[in-house]
Each structure stands twice: as structure tokens, then as C-alpha cells.
Design a protein around this motif. Structure first.
Motif, PDB file in Angstrom:
ATOM      1  N   ARG A 110      43.441  35.455  29.023  1.00 23.55           N
ATOM      2  CA  ARG A 110      42.112  35.118  29.538  1.00 23.55           C
ATOM      3  C   ARG A 110      42.099  33.706  30.121  1.00 23.55           C
ATOM      4  O   ARG A 110      41.523  33.469  31.189  1.00 23.55           O
ATOM      5  N   SER A 111      42.728  32.761  29.426  1.00 21.69           N
ATOM      6  CA  SER A 111      42.729  31.374  29.894  1.00 21.69           C
ATOM      7  C   SER A 111      43.495  31.214  31.204  1.00 21.69           C
ATOM      8  O   SER A 111      43.217  30.300  31.985  1.00 21.69           O
ATOM      9  N   LEU A 112      44.450  32.102  31.450  1.00 24.47           N
ATOM     10  CA  LEU A 112      45.229  32.044  32.688  1.00 24.47           C
ATOM     11  C   LEU A 112      44.515  32.709  33.855  1.00 24.47           C
ATOM     12  O   LEU A 112      44.961  32.597  34.996  1.00 24.47           O
ATOM     13  N   GLY A 113      43.415  33.413  33.574  1.00 29.37           N
ATOM     14  CA  GLY A 113      42.646  34.048  34.639  1.00 29.37           C
ATOM     15  C   GLY A 113      42.857  35.534  34.795  1.00 29.37           C
ATOM     16  O   GLY A 113      42.356  36.133  35.758  1.00 29.37           O
ATOM     17  N   VAL A 114      43.570  36.160  33.852  1.00 36.63           N
ATOM     18  CA  VAL A 114      43.803  37.599  33.920  1.00 36.63           C
ATOM     19  C   VAL A 114      42.577  38.328  33.387  1.00 36.63           C
ATOM     20  O   VAL A 114      42.099  38.008  32.292  1.00 36.63           O
ATOM     21  N   PRO A 115      42.033  39.324  34.103  1.00 37.55           N
ATOM     22  CA  PRO A 115      40.909  40.103  33.560  1.00 37.55           C
ATOM     23  C   PRO A 115      41.339  40.804  32.278  1.00 37.55           C
ATOM     24  O   PRO A 115      42.480  41.277  32.167  1.00 37.55           O
ATOM     25  N   THR A 116      40.453  40.885  31.300  1.00 39.58           N
ATOM     26  CA  THR A 116      40.821  41.480  30.023  1.00 39.58           C
ATOM     27  C   THR A 116      40.440  42.958  29.903  1.00 39.58           C
ATOM     28  O   THR A 116      40.816  43.605  28.939  1.00 39.58           O
ATOM     29  N   GLY A 117      39.731  43.510  30.870  1.00 38.29           N
ATOM     30  CA  GLY A 117      39.458  44.943  30.894  1.00 38.29           C
ATOM     31  C   GLY A 117      40.615  45.679  31.557  1.00 38.29           C
ATOM     32  O   GLY A 117      41.203  45.197  32.534  1.00 38.29           O
ATOM     33  N   ALA A 118      40.957  46.856  31.035  1.00 36.45           N
ATOM     34  CA  ALA A 118      42.122  47.578  31.537  1.00 36.45           C
ATOM     35  C   ALA A 118      41.994  47.933  33.013  1.00 36.45           C
ATOM     36  O   ALA A 118      42.946  47.772  33.790  1.00 36.45           O
ATOM     37  N   VAL A 119      40.828  48.406  33.438  1.00 39.66           N
ATOM     38  CA  VAL A 119      40.643  48.792  34.835  1.00 39.66           C
ATOM     39  C   VAL A 119      40.703  47.581  35.754  1.00 39.66           C
ATOM     40  O   VAL A 119      41.418  47.581  36.768  1.00 39.66           O
ATOM     41  N   ALA A 120      39.973  46.524  35.411  1.00 36.67           N
ATOM     42  CA  ALA A 120      39.952  45.319  36.261  1.00 36.67           C
ATOM     43  C   ALA A 120      41.335  44.687  36.342  1.00 36.67           C
ATOM     44  O   ALA A 120      41.760  44.228  37.415  1.00 36.67           O
ATOM     45  N   ALA A 121      42.044  44.643  35.217  1.00 35.97           N
ATOM     46  CA  ALA A 121      43.383  44.043  35.220  1.00 35.97           C
ATOM     47  C   ALA A 121      44.352  44.867  36.057  1.00 35.97           C
ATOM     48  O   ALA A 121      45.174  44.317  36.807  1.00 35.97           O
ATOM     49  N   ALA A 122      44.272  46.192  35.953  1.00 33.08           N
ATOM     50  CA  ALA A 122      45.158  47.050  36.733  1.00 33.08           C
ATOM     51  C   ALA A 122      44.870  46.924  38.227  1.00 33.08           C
ATOM     52  O   ALA A 122      45.790  46.924  39.054  1.00 33.08           O
ATOM     53  N   ARG A 123      43.601  46.813  38.593  1.00 33.28           N
ATOM     54  CA  ARG A 123      43.265  46.649  40.017  1.00 33.28           C
ATOM     55  C   ARG A 123      43.743  45.295  40.543  1.00 33.28           C
ATOM     56  O   ARG A 123      44.140  45.177  41.705  1.00 33.28           O
ATOM     57  N   ALA A 124      43.716  44.267  39.694  1.00 36.62           N
ATOM     58  CA  ALA A 124      44.248  42.967  40.105  1.00 36.62           C
ATOM     59  C   ALA A 124      45.753  43.049  40.341  1.00 36.62           C
ATOM     60  O   ALA A 124      46.290  42.390  41.245  1.00 36.62           O
ATOM     61  N   VAL A 125      46.452  43.864  39.541  1.00 32.29           N
ATOM     62  CA  VAL A 125      47.887  44.084  39.763  1.00 32.29           C
ATOM     63  C   VAL A 125      48.132  44.648  41.152  1.00 32.29           C
ATOM     64  O   VAL A 125      49.041  44.229  41.875  1.00 32.29           O
ATOM     65  N   LEU A 126      47.286  45.599  41.556  1.00 35.75           N
ATOM     66  CA  LEU A 126      47.479  46.301  42.822  1.00 35.75           C
ATOM     67  C   LEU A 126      47.070  45.471  44.028  1.00 35.75           C
ATOM     68  O   LEU A 126      47.718  45.527  45.083  1.00 35.75           O
ATOM     69  N   ASP A 127      45.999  44.703  43.908  1.00 33.86           N
ATOM     70  CA  ASP A 127      45.411  44.042  45.076  1.00 33.86           C
ATOM     71  C   ASP A 127      45.298  42.528  44.940  1.00 33.86           C
ATOM     72  O   ASP A 127      44.637  41.886  45.757  1.00 33.86           O
ATOM     73  N   GLY A 128      45.919  41.961  43.917  1.00 31.67           N
ATOM     74  CA  GLY A 128      45.758  40.536  43.661  1.00 31.67           C
ATOM     75  C   GLY A 128      46.701  39.663  44.463  1.00 31.67           C
ATOM     76  O   GLY A 128      47.390  40.107  45.386  1.00 31.67           O
ATOM     77  N   ALA A 129      46.698  38.403  44.094  1.00 30.53           N
ATOM     78  CA  ALA A 129      47.534  37.408  44.762  1.00 30.53           C
ATOM     79  C   ALA A 129      48.330  36.636  43.715  1.00 30.53           C
ATOM     80  O   ALA A 129      47.828  36.349  42.627  1.00 30.53           O
ATOM     81  N   GLU A 130      49.564  36.318  44.062  1.00 30.36           N
ATOM     82  CA  GLU A 130      50.409  35.570  43.141  1.00 30.36           C
ATOM     83  C   GLU A 130      49.991  34.103  43.111  1.00 30.36           C
ATOM     84  O   GLU A 130      49.815  33.472  44.151  1.00 30.36           O
TER      85      GLU A 130
END
Length: 287
Positions: A110-130
Motif C-alpha cells: 500500500r505504501s508503495l502505491g499498489v492497489p490492495t483490491g484484487a481487481v484494481a491491482a490486476a488491472r494496474a498490472v495490465l495497463d499500468g506504468a513502471e
């Protein structure tokens, strides 16, 4: 550690993923694991899912990922384990890591900015930025992603309780003044708090062995540096914390344990941490 810069974005239609599901996550919350796998499998061009039974299989799966981008489904310990493995294989620089937090301990994620919900976190994997981030690396090749604390949380409280000082102000004062503080006949232990430690930041002494301390913390600061705070033992009035910023932190003196993110290590007599700027990449929601 401190976020540095966005280096690249990702497209769900072209990415090949290696989804490594930590066994602790499967036991803790199988439903969230299932949701994460479904979202990732449906959204990526190709997603290979691995279900290792333990740390050795986890490490082998990561080592054999080939060109696939690694996605860890697990808690803070799984994230730290993954970064440690990639660091020791000298593969962090070219790897963009993703995390879907599942489990009880996800405060680091959470402190690093990763969403803690499974759906939101998985969508960030697919469409996020490094995002490239700094890393603390110690002289035993251990890593710190977030916060370093000496002693681990709760150690000072446990010592005071063991000394019977909860309802005895005079004994609490004795524990704070004598270092180490042991009742007559007590068995010597490798460590006791408060303690006398030398803390050096970029070669400059912040506190030496003459001053007993209640704790030391190292947290992210500006890019390429860490902020060090030392809390001296107070006698009477509250002592003012001592602080400094730098790239290299060395702690030495009596045996001490330390908590690096979710892992407690030690006891050791000396340890040095060095900030490595933009050493690792984590995929976060695009801004």
C-alpha cells in the motif's frame, strides 16, 4: 524507497506474463487469488500461471520466466522475497515487477502505491506504468524496499514488560538509564533495549556509543538518499530525535536485531546499508 521516474507503460494486448502465486496467499484468501488469475488471464495476450509449493519452487519459477514479465500474487513478504531473488541474480535492472497484494500483511504494498483490491491491482498490472524506485542494499546482500527499524517494532515494549516495569515508574526509569538493564542474577541475552549503538551517515557520526538509544529508523527521502532518525533515551523531558540524510548508513555496537520491511534479521554487531538509486521497477496504476 523513493519513487524516481516512469520508464515505460504496458499494453495488455501485447504483454506476456508469468503469474507466480505465493502459497501463503492461496491459503489466506483463495477467492482473491482466483479473481486475480481470472482478470490477468482474460486481459493479457498470454499469461502463464505458476503455483509453487514453497520458496525453492517459487525461486525456480521466477528464474525460468524467460521474456515474460513477472507478476507476484502474495503479501509483503512475497514481494520482498522476489526483489531479493532478482537482486541476487543481478536481474533487477531489466525487470519490471508487478504485484497483486493478497494476504494479511500488505502495508508495504500500500505504501508503495499498489492497489490492495484484487481487481484494481490486476488491472494496474495490465495497463499500468513502471516506476523506478530506490533500494537499500546491505553488506550481506539483503534489501529494504520501504522502512528499516532498529529494534523491530515491539522489542522495547517486550523488554519493559519482562522487567516488570509496567506499574513501577522507578523501575522503568532504571531500564531507561542503565544499558543494558538486567535485574541481579538475570541471564545475559544477545541484545537489550535501550542500547548503545554508533550510527554513521555518509561517514559522519550521528550518535556514538556514549548515548543510549531507544530506536533507529531509515526511511525514503529525496531521490538517491535516505532519511535516518535516531531516538535517544530520554531522562525526564522528551529527547529530541537526531536526523540526517545520506546514501550510506552504518550501525554498529551491541548485538541488535532489525526489521527490514516485513522481515526481522539479526542479531548482528554491525551492518551497512547503501542506497541504490532507481534500482528496481514496480508497475503502478498509470497517472
Amino acid at each position: 524507497m523513493a519513487e524516481v521516474a516512469t520508464s515505460r507503460t504496458f499494453s495488455a494486448t501485447s504483454d506476456q506474463l508469468l503469474v507466480v502465486v505465493d502459497p501463503v496467499a492461496r491459503r489466506a484468501d483463495g477467492e482473491s487469488v482466483r479473481i486475480a488469475k481470472d482478470v490477468l488471464s482474460a486481459g493479457a495476450a498470454g499469461a502463464k500461471v505458476c503455483l509453487p509449493d514453497g520458496p525453492e519452487e517459487f525461486a525456480r519459477a521466477l528464474a525460468r520466466r524467460g521474456a515474460r514479465r513477472p507478476v507476484v500474487v502474495g503479501d509483503d513478504r512475497a514481494l520482498v522475497r522476489t526483489v531479493t531473488l532478482l537482486h541476487r541474480r543481478r536481474e533487477l535492472a531489466g525487470c519490471a515487477l508487478s504485484l497483486v497484494p493478497v494476504g494479511g500483511a500488505v502495508s508495504l504494498a500500500r505504501s508503495l502505491g499498489v492497489p490492495t483490491g484484487a481487481v484494481a491491482a490486476a488491472r494496474a498490472v495490465l495497463d499500468g506504468a513502471e516506476q523506478r524506485m530506490d533500494l537499500l542494499v546491505d553488506d550481506s546482500d539483503g534489501v529494504v524496499l520501504g522502512t528499516l527499524r532498529i529494534p523491530p517494532v515491539g522489542a522495547l515494549t517486550r523488554m519493559r514488560e519482562a522487567s516488570g516495569g509496567a506499574g513501577r515508574p522507578w523501575l522503568r526509569g532504571l531500564v531507561r538509564t542503565l544499558v543494558p538493564a538486567r535485574p541481579p542474577g538475570a541471564v545475559s541475552t544477545p541484545e537489550a533495549w535501550p542500547a548503545r549503538l554508533r550510527v554513521e551517515v555518509d561517514g559522519e557520526t550521528l550518535v556514538d556509543l556514549r548515548q543510549p538509544v531507544e530506536g533507529v529508523s531509515v526511511v525514503p527521502a529525496a531521490s538517491g538518499a535516505a532519511r535516518v532518525e535516531v531516538r535517544p533515551v530520554s531522562v525526564g523531558a522528551e529527547a529530541t530525535p537526531l536526523s540526517a540524510e545520506g546514501r550510506t548508513v552504518t550501525v554498529s555496537g551491541a548485538h541488535f536485531r532489525y526489521r527490514a520491511d516485513a522481515v526481522v534479521s539479526g542479531p548482528v554487531r554491525t551492518r551497512t546499508w547503501v542506497v541504490r538509486e532507481a534500482a528496481w521497477g514496480l508497475v503502478l496504476p498509470a497517472r
